[in-house]
Design a protein around this motif. Structure first.
Motif, PDB file in Angstrom:
ATOM      1  N   LYS A 122       0.792  -1.235   0.000  1.00 58.10           N
ATOM      2  CA  LYS A 122       0.000   0.000   0.000  1.00 58.10           C
ATOM      3  C   LYS A 122       0.823   1.283   0.000  1.00 58.10           C
ATOM      4  N   MET A 123       2.100   1.187   0.364  1.00 58.87           N
ATOM      5  CA  MET A 123       2.898   2.406   0.474  1.00 58.87           C
ATOM      6  C   MET A 123       4.174   2.361  -0.361  1.00 58.87           C
ATOM      7  N   LEU A 124       4.989   1.333  -0.148  1.00 62.57           N
ATOM      8  CA  LEU A 124       6.321   1.344  -0.753  1.00 62.57           C
ATOM      9  C   LEU A 124       6.295   1.022  -2.240  1.00 62.57           C
ATOM     10  N   ILE A 125       5.596  -0.043  -2.621  1.00 63.75           N
ATOM     11  CA  ILE A 125       5.540  -0.409  -4.043  1.00 63.75           C
ATOM     12  C   ILE A 125       4.854   0.677  -4.873  1.00 63.75           C
ATOM     13  N   PRO A 126       3.683   1.207  -4.445  1.00 67.64           N
ATOM     14  CA  PRO A 126       3.076   2.303  -5.219  1.00 67.64           C
ATOM     15  C   PRO A 126       3.985   3.524  -5.347  1.00 67.64           C
ATOM     16  N   THR A 127       4.725   3.823  -4.277  1.00 67.08           N
ATOM     17  CA  THR A 127       5.640   4.969  -4.337  1.00 67.08           C
ATOM     18  C   THR A 127       6.749   4.723  -5.346  1.00 67.08           C
ATOM     19  N   ALA A 128       7.302   3.520  -5.335  1.00 70.55           N
ATOM     20  CA  ALA A 128       8.373   3.196  -6.276  1.00 70.55           C
ATOM     21  C   ALA A 128       7.864   3.196  -7.719  1.00 70.55           C
ATOM     22  N   VAL A 129       6.636   2.695  -7.913  1.00 72.14           N
ATOM     23  CA  VAL A 129       6.037   2.709  -9.252  1.00 72.14           C
ATOM     24  C   VAL A 129       5.878   4.153  -9.738  1.00 72.14           C
ATOM     25  N   LYS A 130       5.422   5.001  -8.841  1.00 68.40           N
ATOM     26  CA  LYS A 130       5.242   6.410  -9.194  1.00 68.40           C
ATOM     27  C   LYS A 130       6.578   7.044  -9.575  1.00 68.40           C
ATOM     28  N   TYR A 131       7.624   6.680  -8.842  1.00 64.59           N
ATOM     29  CA  TYR A 131       8.944   7.256  -9.119  1.00 64.59           C
ATOM     30  C   TYR A 131       9.476   6.768 -10.467  1.00 64.59           C
ATOM     31  N   THR A 132       9.245   5.488 -10.769  1.00 61.32           N
ATOM     32  CA  THR A 132       9.703   4.995 -12.075  1.00 61.32           C
ATOM     33  C   THR A 132       8.973   5.716 -13.208  1.00 61.32           C
ATOM     34  N   GLY A 133       7.700   6.047 -12.987  1.00 63.97           N
ATOM     35  CA  GLY A 133       6.960   6.811 -13.991  1.00 63.97           C
ATOM     36  C   GLY A 133       7.571   8.182 -14.206  1.00 63.97           C
ATOM     37  N   LYS A 134       7.953   8.839 -13.116  1.00 64.21           N
ATOM     38  CA  LYS A 134       8.593  10.154 -13.233  1.00 64.21           C
ATOM     39  C   LYS A 134       9.934  10.048 -13.959  1.00 64.21           C
ATOM     40  N   LEU A 135      10.683   8.981 -13.628  1.00 61.09           N
ATOM     41  CA  LEU A 135      11.972   8.796 -14.294  1.00 61.09           C
ATOM     42  C   LEU A 135      11.783   8.552 -15.791  1.00 61.09           C
ATOM     43  N   ALA A 136      10.773   7.727 -16.118  1.00 56.95           N
ATOM     44  CA  ALA A 136      10.513   7.443 -17.536  1.00 56.95           C
ATOM     45  C   ALA A 136      10.154   8.727 -18.284  1.00 56.95           C
ATOM     46  N   ASP A 137       9.321   9.558 -17.687  1.00 60.29           N
ATOM     47  CA  ASP A 137       8.958  10.839 -18.312  1.00 60.29           C
ATOM     48  C   ASP A 137      10.184  11.725 -18.477  1.00 60.29           C
ATOM     49  N   THR A 138      11.039  11.708 -17.472  1.00 56.96           N
ATOM     50  CA  THR A 138      12.249  12.529 -17.532  1.00 56.96           C
ATOM     51  C   THR A 138      13.167  12.057 -18.651  1.00 56.96           C
ATOM     52  N   ILE A 139      13.295  10.726 -18.780  1.00 58.43           N
ATOM     53  CA  ILE A 139      14.143  10.170 -19.840  1.00 58.43           C
ATOM     54  C   ILE A 139      13.654  10.620 -21.213  1.00 58.43           C
ATOM     55  N   LEU A 140      12.356  10.538 -21.441  1.00 56.74           N
ATOM     56  CA  LEU A 140      11.789  10.975 -22.723  1.00 56.74           C
ATOM     57  C   LEU A 140      12.040  12.456 -22.959  1.00 56.74           C
ATOM     58  N   ALA A 141      11.873  13.251 -21.900  1.00 60.21           N
ATOM     59  CA  ALA A 141      12.067  14.698 -22.033  1.00 60.21           C
ATOM     60  C   ALA A 141      13.515  15.034 -22.351  1.00 60.21           C
ATOM     61  N   VAL A 142      14.441  14.338 -21.703  1.00 59.18           N
ATOM     62  CA  VAL A 142      15.869  14.593 -21.938  1.00 59.18           C
ATOM     63  C   VAL A 142      16.246  14.180 -23.364  1.00 59.18           C
ATOM     64  N   SER A 171      11.600  13.436  -0.548  1.00 62.42           N
ATOM     65  CA  SER A 171      10.262  14.034  -0.641  1.00 62.42           C
ATOM     66  C   SER A 171       9.208  13.026  -1.082  1.00 62.42           C
ATOM     67  N   MET A 172       9.645  11.950  -1.740  1.00 62.20           N
ATOM     68  CA  MET A 172       8.693  10.963  -2.228  1.00 62.20           C
ATOM     69  C   MET A 172       8.524   9.777  -1.275  1.00 62.20           C
ATOM     70  N   TRP A 173       9.503   9.563  -0.384  1.00 58.94           N
ATOM     71  CA  TRP A 173       9.429   8.375   0.481  1.00 58.94           C
ATOM     72  C   TRP A 173       8.233   8.514   1.420  1.00 58.94           C
ATOM     73  N   PRO A 174       7.362   7.499   1.516  1.00 55.12           N
ATOM     74  CA  PRO A 174       6.069   7.670   2.183  1.00 55.12           C
ATOM     75  C   PRO A 174       6.093   7.633   3.717  1.00 55.12           C
ATOM     76  N   MET A 175       7.257   7.354   4.309  1.00 55.82           N
ATOM     77  CA  MET A 175       7.323   7.264   5.767  1.00 55.82           C
ATOM     78  C   MET A 175       8.496   8.076   6.290  1.00 55.82           C
ATOM     79  N   PRO A 176       8.385   8.611   7.517  1.00 54.53           N
ATOM     80  CA  PRO A 176       9.547   9.270   8.136  1.00 54.53           C
ATOM     81  C   PRO A 176      10.720   8.297   8.227  1.00 54.53           C
TER      82      PRO A 176
END
Length: 706
Positions: free
Chosen positions: A596-616, A692-697
């Motif tokens: 519920k927390m770690l895998i969804p966060t990592a998936v979201k981050y990979t999406g951001k990285l993929a978008d960044t790769i395309l933009a670069v 900033s993206m990690w879901p827990m302190p």
């Protein structure tokens, strides 16, 4: 004056507030008729039957005192087995209304006996779910007190069929046994004055404090009491700057508030300081009689948690809330003292001539050696498995440290049959005239020893921080009662008593010399040496639990009239079930957090990285770093997903592994390994993902921001 968050206390006079919420001797002396006060004191010190007529008088006085203090309810406080937080059922003083009017009542019967539900507490088969009746009985030797407008009565707890369901009842029986056999021993030495032997305990309580807001964002802390995920921050405890360091204003305010609350309850909060790990602290009281110390430590743990919340913090009593830094224990300082002031563990100025001390020490060596695994078990719980043997706490191997002076006396006795000299303690000279010369203690302290002699007592350092101290002190007192009785049987009627004492002392010390180890318990060599000596090394509580039903345990408890074989079998079952239950909660919590927390966060981050790769790429630049990072995160994400699925399957399989012992072993061996396999990629992801993206302190947030 109570302390509010961020506000410091203004000079509280301990003499004025100490014990003001306790129905102690001073209060009873004023409120009870002299004859009844004398009867109560006799019962406290000598025992006997508490009659209902006396209970009525005391109850009336208690009620009036409690009402004046603002109390509206009363409760029998008891400590169900393995539930160290205690239990309470509150009843108001109100009576049945008559003609629209109501009165406050409290009878002797209500003081003497309570009737809580006994079906829902751990019973190990002693009680069926349909058999709900249980009883609590007033422990007249432990003071009644007021907490949160409630009159609290310390009690023992048993089932309808009479079996013990708590930690106090066996302790009281063991205390009686060691007193009875200890007095017999004193008579052999010509002491006709001693009437009772008291066991005293001073439990040093370690704990962590974390910010409440951050705690509420950590489901693992909420559900299991420890962090199941978490990477170490750049700084841990390696600089040793936390230990005995300056206490932060926020923590100091909490400590001051806690002190006042404890003093009002008659608890001698004496010492407090920062411990080794960041965020870790310790509080220690002055010694009290064992059953009173048990009740007091329950209050200390309760008030630690409640007071921390009032200051916007959470108190963690788990033995290992954070991986990679020291966990928490509870050092159980234990001694035996006669009612006429003789400390049986005090060597005196000439320990080589103190035959009583030598014999008591020999009995202690025999007791610890004989019941080593039982002691290890009594000091432990599931959380303690993460500490013992980890170079932060004593090893799981039970041994005794005696120090130079007493150790030398023992060596002489083992070699020559008796001691003729002892090492002097000497003094420390700083070499600076303005500083005083200090008299050295006759023994050093060995923090790596689980059972260390510290001058006039033994410090058992292995006890789990969240545990009740009832079990461990039951074992300590029962094992000494057993050895005292054996000594009396050998020495009683001896023609030459002094010679018989010397011979029996030397015999015990020679037979049990393997238990003495004065070296470094953290060294790699010690487990090897211990194995050569034949000393047990139970690395998990699961391996130690069968000691409860071993022949030596059953015989000791039967002879001391502490616990029956049936009660011991029930406790064995309870401990296996508890271990499996704790590990099951931890495993399911890890699966829940991952899904519920770690895998969804990592998936979201990979999406951001993929978008960044395309933009670069669109900008005409090769995204080398971004591509490598995406591959690394994806690999760990896949590993975490596979490990999460595996943990869920292995946990379900473990729960159906067979009988309670088989289930516990499955959780210990299989589930724990699967939990570690899931934690590894999760912690590695935490290190490389944006904070900033990690879901827990993080550990840094929890440990360094108070």
């Amino acid at each position: 004056m109570l302390v509010k968050k961020g506000i410091r206390t203004m000079g509280v006079n301990i003499e004025k507030v100490f014990g003001e919420h306790v129905f102690d001797d001073a209060v009873m002396k004023v409120r009870l008729p002299k004859s009844d006060f004398d009867r109560v004191k006799t019962l406290v010190h000598e025992g006997g039957e508490i009659t209902e007529d006396l209970a009525d008088v005391v109850a009336q006085a208690m009620k009036e005192w409690a009402l004046e203090k603002g109390a509206t309810h009363f409760t029998h406080v008891f400590q169900p087995y393995v539930i160290s937080v205690g239990a309470e059922k509150h009843d108001s003083f109100s009576s049945i209304p008559v003609d629209g009017e109501i009165e406050n009542t409290f009878t002797g019967k209500e003081l003497l006996m309570g009737e809580p539900d006994a079906s829902s507490f751990p019973s190990g088969g002693l009680r069926a779910t349909c058999g709900a009746r249980g009883y609590t009985a007033w422990d007249i030797t432990s003071p009644v007190y007021i907490k949160e407008d409630t009159l609290c009565i310390p009690t023992a707890f048993c089932s309808y069929t009479g079996e013990s369901l708590d930690t106090k009842t066996p302790l009281l029986k063991a205390m009686h046994a060691v007193s009875k056999q200890g007095v017999r021993l004193m008579r052999l030495f010509g002491n006709e004055e001693t009437k009772r032997i008291y066991s005293y305990v001073g439990p040093e309580q370690e704990y962590f404090l974390v910010d409440k807001e951050k705690y509420m964002k950590r489901p693992d802390l909420i559900y299991s009491g420890r962090t199941l995920f978490g990477a170490m921050p750049p700084k841990g405890q390696e600089m040793d700057d936390q230990y005995f360091g300056s206490i932060s204003p926020r923590v100091k305010a909490f400590m001051e508030d806690l002190d006042v609350k404890l003093w009002k309850l008659g608890i001698t909060a004496k010492t407090e300081h920062c411990e080794v790990a960041p965020g870790q602290h310790e509080i220690a009281p002055i010694f009290a009689i064992s059953n009173v110390a048990l009740d007091n430590n329950l209050l200390v743990m309760d008030l630690l948690k409640k007071t921390a919340r009032e200051h916007g913090m959470i108190c963690l009593l788990h033995e290992k809330p954070f991986d990679g830094i020291n966990g928490s224990g509870k050092h159980n300082n234990w001694s035996l003292t006669t009612d006429d002031g003789i400390n049986l563990f005090k060597p005196g100025k000439e320990p080589e001539n103190n035959k009583l001390f030598q014999l008591v020490l020999a009995c202690t060596m025999a007791a610890v050696d004989t019941h080593a695994v039982l002691l290890r078990l009594a000091a432990s719980n599931t959380g303690n498995d993460h500490r013992l043997g980890a170079n932060e706490a004593p090893p799981a191997i039970i041994s005794m440290y005696l120090g130079d002076q007493v150790g030398d006396v023992v060596d002489q006795i083992i070699k020559n049959g008796k001691a003729t000299s002892s090492l002097s303690s000497g003094e420390i000279d700083f070499g600076i005239k303005k500083l005083p010369k200090l008299e050295k203690d006759p023994t050093d302290r060995n923090r790596t020893s689980p059972f260390a002699f510290t001058g006039n007592r033994f410090e058992f350092r292995m006890v789990a921080s969240s545990n009740s101290i009832g079990d461990v002190n039951t074992v300590l007192n029962a094992m000494m009662a057993e050895q005292f009785e054996k000594a009396v049987e050998v020495l009683e009627g001896a023609e030459d008593f002094d010679k018989a004492v010397e011979e029996y002392t030397a015999k015990l010390m020679r037979e049990h010399s393997r238990i003495i180890f004065n070296g470094n318990g953290y060294s790699d060599e010690w487990p090897i040496e211990a194995e050569k000596r034949g000393l047990p090394n139970c690395k998990s509580i699961v391996d130690a639990i069968p000691a409860l039903t071993s022949e030596s345990t059953i015989e000791m408890y039967k002879n001391c009239k502490v616990l029956s074989e049936r009660e011991l079998q029930a406790r064995e079952e309870i401990l296996f079930e508890q271990y499996a239950g704790v590990r099951n909660i931890e495993a399911l919590t890890m699966v829940d957090i991952a899904n519920k927390m770690l895998i969804p966060t990592a998936v979201k981050y990979t999406g951001k990285l993929a978008d960044t790769i395309l933009a670069v790429k669109e900008a005409g630049v090769e995204p080398t770093v971004q591509t490598e990072l995406l591959a690394e995160v994806t690999d760990k994400l896949n590993e975490m997903k596979d490990a999460t699925k595996a943990l869920a399957e292995i946990t379900e399989k473990a729960a159906n592994a067979g009988d309670v012992q088989a289930v516990a072993n499955a959780y210990k061996d299989d589930v724990m390994a699967a939990m570690a396999a899931l934690r590894k990629p999760a912690d590695e992801l935490e290190v490389i993902m944006p904070k900033s993206m990690w879901p827990m302190p993080t550990y840094g947030d929890l440990l360094f921001e108070l």
